[in-house]
Design a protein around this motif. Structure first.
Motif, PDB file in Angstrom:
ATOM      1  N   ILE A   4      63.201 -10.560  56.011  1.00 14.46           N
ATOM      2  CA  ILE A   4      64.361 -11.193  55.365  1.00 14.46           C
ATOM      3  C   ILE A   4      63.994 -11.434  53.907  1.00 14.46           C
ATOM      4  N   SER A   5      64.741 -10.863  53.023  1.00 12.93           N
ATOM      5  CA  SER A   5      64.383 -11.062  51.617  1.00 12.93           C
ATOM      6  C   SER A   5      64.967 -12.386  51.131  1.00 12.93           C
ATOM      7  N   ARG A   6      64.326 -12.930  50.123  1.00 10.24           N
ATOM      8  CA  ARG A   6      64.791 -14.161  49.523  1.00 10.24           C
ATOM      9  C   ARG A   6      66.224 -13.975  49.006  1.00 10.24           C
ATOM     10  N   ARG A   7      66.456 -12.770  48.421  1.00 12.91           N
ATOM     11  CA  ARG A   7      67.764 -12.512  47.844  1.00 12.91           C
ATOM     12  C   ARG A   7      68.860 -12.572  48.911  1.00 12.91           C
ATOM     13  N   SER A   8      68.619 -11.925  50.090  1.00 15.59           N
ATOM     14  CA  SER A   8      69.679 -11.932  51.100  1.00 15.59           C
ATOM     15  C   SER A   8      69.889 -13.345  51.636  1.00 15.59           C
ATOM     16  N   LEU A   9      68.816 -14.133  51.735  1.00 17.30           N
ATOM     17  CA  LEU A   9      68.973 -15.522  52.165  1.00 17.30           C
ATOM     18  C   LEU A   9      69.849 -16.274  51.182  1.00 17.30           C
ATOM     19  N   MET A  10      69.553 -16.071  49.912  1.00 11.82           N
ATOM     20  CA  MET A  10      70.287 -16.811  48.894  1.00 11.82           C
ATOM     21  C   MET A  10      71.753 -16.384  48.886  1.00 11.82           C
ATOM     22  N   ALA A  13      73.504 -18.131  51.655  1.00 12.94           N
ATOM     23  CA  ALA A  13      73.692 -19.567  51.408  1.00 12.94           C
ATOM     24  C   ALA A  13      74.746 -19.802  50.339  1.00 12.94           C
ATOM     25  N   VAL A  14      74.727 -18.945  49.330  1.00 11.81           N
ATOM     26  CA  VAL A  14      75.676 -19.154  48.239  1.00 11.81           C
ATOM     27  C   VAL A  14      77.096 -18.933  48.742  1.00 11.81           C
ATOM     28  N   SER A  15      77.314 -17.865  49.552  1.00 10.48           N
ATOM     29  CA  SER A  15      78.677 -17.642  50.033  1.00 10.48           C
ATOM     30  C   SER A  15      79.099 -18.807  50.923  1.00 10.48           C
ATOM     31  N   GLU A  56      68.931 -26.601  45.825  1.00 13.92           N
ATOM     32  CA  GLU A  56      69.376 -25.622  44.809  1.00 13.92           C
ATOM     33  C   GLU A  56      69.811 -24.305  45.432  1.00 13.92           C
ATOM     34  N   THR A  57      68.957 -23.741  46.298  1.00 11.28           N
ATOM     35  CA  THR A  57      69.280 -22.391  46.794  1.00 11.28           C
ATOM     36  C   THR A  57      70.433 -22.414  47.791  1.00 11.28           C
ATOM     37  N   THR A  58      70.766 -23.569  48.337  1.00  8.28           N
ATOM     38  CA  THR A  58      71.951 -23.613  49.205  1.00  8.28           C
ATOM     39  C   THR A  58      73.173 -24.067  48.404  1.00  8.28           C
ATOM     40  N   GLY A  59      73.056 -24.102  47.108  1.00  9.27           N
ATOM     41  CA  GLY A  59      74.189 -24.511  46.280  1.00  9.27           C
ATOM     42  C   GLY A  59      74.661 -25.918  46.602  1.00  9.27           C
ATOM     43  N   GLY A  60      73.743 -26.752  47.051  1.00  9.65           N
ATOM     44  CA  GLY A  60      74.095 -28.144  47.345  1.00  9.65           C
ATOM     45  C   GLY A  60      74.579 -28.370  48.767  1.00  9.65           C
ATOM     46  N   ALA A 246      65.801 -30.555  67.556  1.00  8.23           N
ATOM     47  CA  ALA A 246      66.185 -29.163  67.806  1.00  8.23           C
ATOM     48  C   ALA A 246      67.685 -28.944  67.590  1.00  8.23           C
ATOM     49  N   GLY A 247      68.506 -29.900  68.003  1.00  9.39           N
ATOM     50  CA  GLY A 247      69.948 -29.771  67.816  1.00  9.39           C
ATOM     51  C   GLY A 247      70.316 -29.738  66.337  1.00  9.39           C
ATOM     52  N   ALA A 248      69.627 -30.556  65.558  1.00  6.95           N
ATOM     53  CA  ALA A 248      69.901 -30.597  64.115  1.00  6.95           C
ATOM     54  C   ALA A 248      69.553 -29.261  63.464  1.00  6.95           C
ATOM     55  N   MET A 249      68.483 -28.599  63.944  1.00  7.35           N
ATOM     56  CA  MET A 249      68.147 -27.263  63.425  1.00  7.35           C
ATOM     57  C   MET A 249      69.232 -26.274  63.818  1.00  7.35           C
ATOM     58  N   GLU A 250      69.652 -26.354  65.088  1.00  5.74           N
ATOM     59  CA  GLU A 250      70.641 -25.383  65.576  1.00  5.74           C
ATOM     60  C   GLU A 250      71.992 -25.514  64.875  1.00  5.74           C
ATOM     61  N   ARG A 251      72.307 -26.726  64.451  1.00  2.00           N
ATOM     62  CA  ARG A 251      73.584 -26.912  63.735  1.00  2.00           C
ATOM     63  C   ARG A 251      73.630 -26.173  62.398  1.00  2.00           C
ATOM     64  N   LEU A 252      72.465 -25.893  61.839  1.00  2.00           N
ATOM     65  CA  LEU A 252      72.437 -25.252  60.522  1.00  2.00           C
ATOM     66  C   LEU A 252      72.797 -23.777  60.651  1.00  2.00           C
ATOM     67  N   PRO A 253      73.651 -23.253  59.786  1.00  2.00           N
ATOM     68  CA  PRO A 253      73.912 -21.813  59.776  1.00  2.00           C
ATOM     69  C   PRO A 253      72.590 -21.067  59.567  1.00  2.00           C
ATOM     70  N   SER A 254      72.479 -19.861  60.113  1.00  2.00           N
ATOM     71  CA  SER A 254      71.176 -19.207  60.108  1.00  2.00           C
ATOM     72  C   SER A 254      70.659 -18.958  58.689  1.00  2.00           C
ATOM     73  N   GLY A 255      71.554 -18.715  57.744  1.00  2.00           N
ATOM     74  CA  GLY A 255      71.105 -18.526  56.356  1.00  2.00           C
ATOM     75  C   GLY A 255      70.394 -19.761  55.826  1.00  2.00           C
ATOM     76  N   ILE A 256      70.913 -20.912  56.134  1.00  2.00           N
ATOM     77  CA  ILE A 256      70.285 -22.164  55.675  1.00  2.00           C
ATOM     78  C   ILE A 256      68.998 -22.417  56.456  1.00  2.00           C
TER      79      ILE A 256
END
Ligand code: X2X
Length: 334
Positions: A4-10, A13-15, A56-60, A246-256
């Motif tokens: 997973i590249s940093r760019r695709s993660l970002m 997250a940005v979208s 920053e990388t999740t745009g807040g 674990a639930g708090a992790m799962e709630r996060l979208p995979s990009g985040i």
């Protein structure tokens, strides 16, 4: 993180941030992280840097507030809050966590390791994987790279410790965790479990005469103000697992999730290097503050543990398979 590249993660997250909220809106995910250590300890410094990058990388979209110095309570209480999702992250010592996940004290067996290199080969290898699986089996998530706490040393107020016999009857504070009381009972000391947030005052008021911790903790918690002697015993190594509900992790979208994992991995690797660098100068710094150091013969302490049946007892508790994973890295301990 492979593949997973940093760019695709970002980009992901940005979208997400654009769709959900911008920097000026409330974060979509507002999480809390607790630690027992002083703000100046490298673990907190690197974790705070990581949380800033995550914001920053999740745009807040993802905001993590860090509470150092047991502001949210002592470790066992914080762990309860984590399990209840009242807080979402905690950096907790493996041996303390073992009250809930027994295998997370395996790395703390007395004199199993003698160098950072040996420790991190084990913890980034099968030993760490075994412990993380045990943590996962209890419904908690542990980030892959353990943070360093360090090799532990014994400090005292009244007299120096040169050999195991000097520990007899010593009233010594140990953190909560069965392995700690067991280790110091094997040395014939009188250990008392006291949470870290009460340790300074327990030493100051002489409820106990000694404690044991790595140099970076002795320094950042200013224990040198209430302790005179430091025996460089290196008697055990422990790290800090960064764990999550674990639930708090799962709630996060995979990009985040991927960003959070990547940034905490970077923080752990940087923090390990910080501690290695600090360890080179801390003896001198602490001596300048009045502490007196001695380097005992480790074999005498090791023999005391062996003769008390310590290793045989713990092998039975952990079971032969888990013990074999430890010995794959430590060599034979019995
Ligand atoms: O409580 C301690 O002594 C400390 C800070 O080292 C741990 O969290 C185990």
């Amino acid at each position: 993180m492979s593949g997973i590249s940093r760019r695709s993660l970002m980009a992901g997250a940005v979208s997400l941030a654009v769709a959900g909220c911008s920097d000026t809106d409330q974060p979509a995910f507002s999480y809390k992280l607790g630690t027992n250590l002083a703000l100046s300890h490298p673990l907190n410094v690197r974790i705070i840097e990581a949380t800033n990058r995550i914001r920053e990388t999740t745009g807040g979209a993802m905001s993590i507030q860090v509470f150092p110095s047991s502001q949210l309570g002592a470790d066992p209480g914080m762990l309860g809050q984590l399990r209840a999702d009242a807080i979402q992250f905690q950096a907790i010592a493996g041996v303390i966590l073992s009250m809930y996940t027994p295998l997370s004290s395996l790395n703390g067996i007395g004199f199993a390791f003698s160098s950072d290199e040996q420790v991190f080969t084990a913890m980034d290898g099968k030993l760490g994987a075994l412990i993380r699986a045990n943590i996962a089996s209890k419904g908690l998530f542990a980030f892959e790279r353990v943070f360093d706490n360090g090799f532990r040393h014994i400090t005292t107020s009244e007299r120096p410790i040169h050999e195991p016999g000097d520990l007899e009857q010593l009233k010594i504070r140990v953190p909560p965790g069965a392995l700690w009381t067991s280790t110091f009972r094997a040395f014939k000391a009188a250990p008392t479990s006291i949470s870290f947030n009460e340790t300074y005052s327990a030493l100051q008021t002489r409820v106990v005469d000694g404690q044991e911790n790595p140099l970076a903790v002795i320094d950042s918690a200013k224990l040198y103000e209430v302790q005179k002697y430091c025996c460089l015993s290196n008697h055990m190594w422990d790290g800090f697992w960064l764990i999550a509900n674990a639930g708090a992790m799962e709630r996060l979208p995979s990009g985040i999730q991927d960003i959070v994992k990547m940034e905490f991995e970077r923080a752990a690797l940087e923090q390990r290097r910080d501690l290695a660098a600090l360890n080179k100068k801390l003896r001198e710094n602490l001596a300048a503050r009045g502490m007196e150091f001695n380097e005992p013969e480790p074999s005498a302490f090791r023999r005391a543990l062996r003769e008390s049946g310590f290793y045989t007892d713990w092998k039975a508790q952990f079971g032969p398979e888990a013990w074999a994973v430890l010995e794959e890295y430590s060599g034979s301990l019995l």
